[in-house]
Scaffold this motif. Sequence first.
Motif, short mmCIF file in Angstrom:
data_model
loop_
_atom_site.label_atom_id
_atom_site.label_comp_id
_atom_site.label_asym_id
_atom_site.label_seq_id
_atom_site.Cartn_x
_atom_site.Cartn_y
_atom_site.Cartn_z
N SER A 34 26.33 27.72 42.39
CA SER A 34 26.69 27.86 40.98
C SER A 34 27.29 29.23 40.68
CB SER A 34 25.44 27.66 40.10
OG SER A 34 24.45 28.63 40.41
N ALA A 35 27.20 30.16 41.63
CA ALA A 35 27.78 31.50 41.42
C ALA A 35 29.28 31.36 41.20
CB ALA A 35 27.51 32.38 42.63
N PRO A 36 29.85 32.08 40.21
CA PRO A 36 31.28 31.94 39.90
C PRO A 36 32.16 32.64 40.94
CG PRO A 36 30.26 33.59 38.49
CD PRO A 36 29.15 32.96 39.26
N MET A 37 33.38 32.17 41.05
CA MET A 37 34.35 32.76 41.98
C MET A 37 34.60 34.23 41.64
SD MET A 37 35.65 30.52 44.27
CE MET A 37 37.44 30.47 44.52
N ARG A 38 34.60 34.58 40.37
CA ARG A 38 34.86 35.98 40.00
C ARG A 38 33.79 36.91 40.53
NH1 ARG A 38 33.33 33.42 35.27
NH2 ARG A 38 31.37 34.16 34.33
N GLU A 39 32.56 36.39 40.69
CA GLU A 39 31.49 37.21 41.27
C GLU A 39 31.77 37.48 42.75
OE1 GLU A 39 27.99 39.41 41.69
OE2 GLU A 39 29.21 38.85 39.94
N VAL A 40 32.31 36.49 43.44
CA VAL A 40 32.69 36.68 44.84
C VAL A 40 33.81 37.71 44.95
CG1 VAL A 40 33.65 35.55 46.90
CG2 VAL A 40 31.98 34.33 45.46
N ALA A 41 34.81 37.61 44.06
CA ALA A 41 35.92 38.56 44.08
C ALA A 41 35.42 39.98 43.80
CB ALA A 41 36.97 38.16 43.05
N ARG A 42 34.53 40.10 42.84
CA ARG A 42 33.99 41.42 42.50
C ARG A 42 33.22 42.00 43.68
NH1 ARG A 42 29.68 43.97 41.41
NH2 ARG A 42 28.36 42.12 41.72
N HIS A 43 32.41 41.17 44.32
CA HIS A 43 31.62 41.61 45.45
C HIS A 43 32.51 42.01 46.63
CE1 HIS A 43 28.41 41.58 48.50
NE2 HIS A 43 27.55 41.58 47.51
N ALA A 44 33.64 41.33 46.77
CA ALA A 44 34.56 41.62 47.88
C ALA A 44 35.46 42.81 47.59
CB ALA A 44 35.41 40.39 48.18
N GLY A 45 35.52 43.22 46.33
CA GLY A 45 36.40 44.33 45.95
C GLY A 45 37.86 43.94 45.91
N VAL A 46 38.14 42.67 45.56
CA VAL A 46 39.52 42.21 45.44
C VAL A 46 39.70 41.59 44.05
CG1 VAL A 46 39.72 41.79 47.91
CG2 VAL A 46 39.06 39.90 46.39
N GLY A 47 40.93 41.43 43.65
CA GLY A 47 41.22 40.79 42.38
C GLY A 47 41.17 39.28 42.49
N PRO A 48 41.00 38.57 41.38
CA PRO A 48 40.98 37.11 41.41
C PRO A 48 42.23 36.51 42.03
CG PRO A 48 40.22 37.92 39.28
CD PRO A 48 40.73 39.11 40.02
N ALA A 49 43.39 37.15 41.80
CA ALA A 49 44.63 36.61 42.37
C ALA A 49 44.58 36.61 43.89
CB ALA A 49 45.83 37.41 41.87
N THR A 50 44.04 37.68 44.46
CA THR A 50 43.92 37.76 45.92
C THR A 50 42.96 36.69 46.43
OG1 THR A 50 44.33 40.14 45.89
CG2 THR A 50 43.24 39.26 47.83
N LEU A 51 41.86 36.52 45.72
CA LEU A 51 40.89 35.50 46.12
C LEU A 51 41.53 34.12 46.12
CD1 LEU A 51 38.06 34.37 46.70
CD2 LEU A 51 37.59 34.50 44.26
N TYR A 52 42.22 33.78 45.05
CA TYR A 52 42.80 32.43 44.94
C TYR A 52 44.01 32.25 45.86
CZ TYR A 52 39.73 31.10 41.14
OH TYR A 52 38.62 30.78 40.39
N ARG A 53 44.63 33.34 46.25
CA ARG A 53 45.73 33.23 47.22
C ARG A 53 45.20 32.77 48.58
NH1 ARG A 53 48.08 37.51 45.91
NH2 ARG A 53 47.16 38.97 47.40
#
Length: 214
Positions: A34-53
């Motif tokens: 249930s953790a949101p994707m934005r939390e993964v991006a924040r934890h990884a130190g990347v922007g949402p665009a990079t994550l979704y790419r």
Amino acid sequence: MTHHLPQTARSDARDNRARILDAARAVFGEEGLSAPMREVARHAGVGPATLYRHFPTKQALIVETFAEQRRTCQAAVRDALADPDPWHGFRSLVERICELHAHSRGFADAFMTAFPEAIDFAADREQTLRAVGELARRAQKTGRLRPGFVLDDLILMLMAHRGLQGAPRAARVTASRRFAAYVIEAFRAAPQTEAPTPLPPAPHLQPTHSPSTL
């Protein structure tokens, strides 16, 4: 110098992908799917665009995040089926499933299909259940698994096991091992013992007079 740019870009992309997967394992492992994707991006130190790419959908990220756990689960199934001792194979598979689930709340969620689109994990679950069913039949023939065991018992066990997910990981893993040990004992067939031979009455309990003299 421009010919170095594509190689540098590929290296950066690989680094970003690795950081995203490490972050996803940490975030999903502790918080569940249930953790949101934005939390993964924040934890990884990347922007949402990079994550979704790298991972256009949450399902794609989850499948890649838990690829190693899926391979481990598949290996556990193969090892258990290959075990010449069906009861030992059955026990080891239950123990290894609990261990995998205890280490990652997200993997447990995916395996139990809390994430409805996790088709890959649904296939793994069905494969595991088929293996448990086969092992159960073999173990019951040896008399070491209780005759009344059915696959629903394993599902109930895994549902109960998910109750440990709220504990910190170290405590969760320790509790999981104890839980698995207790469950395996519950699945074990009770030893077949003959009814005890009645003992004669103790001398001081025997009547001192025959009924005819009373």
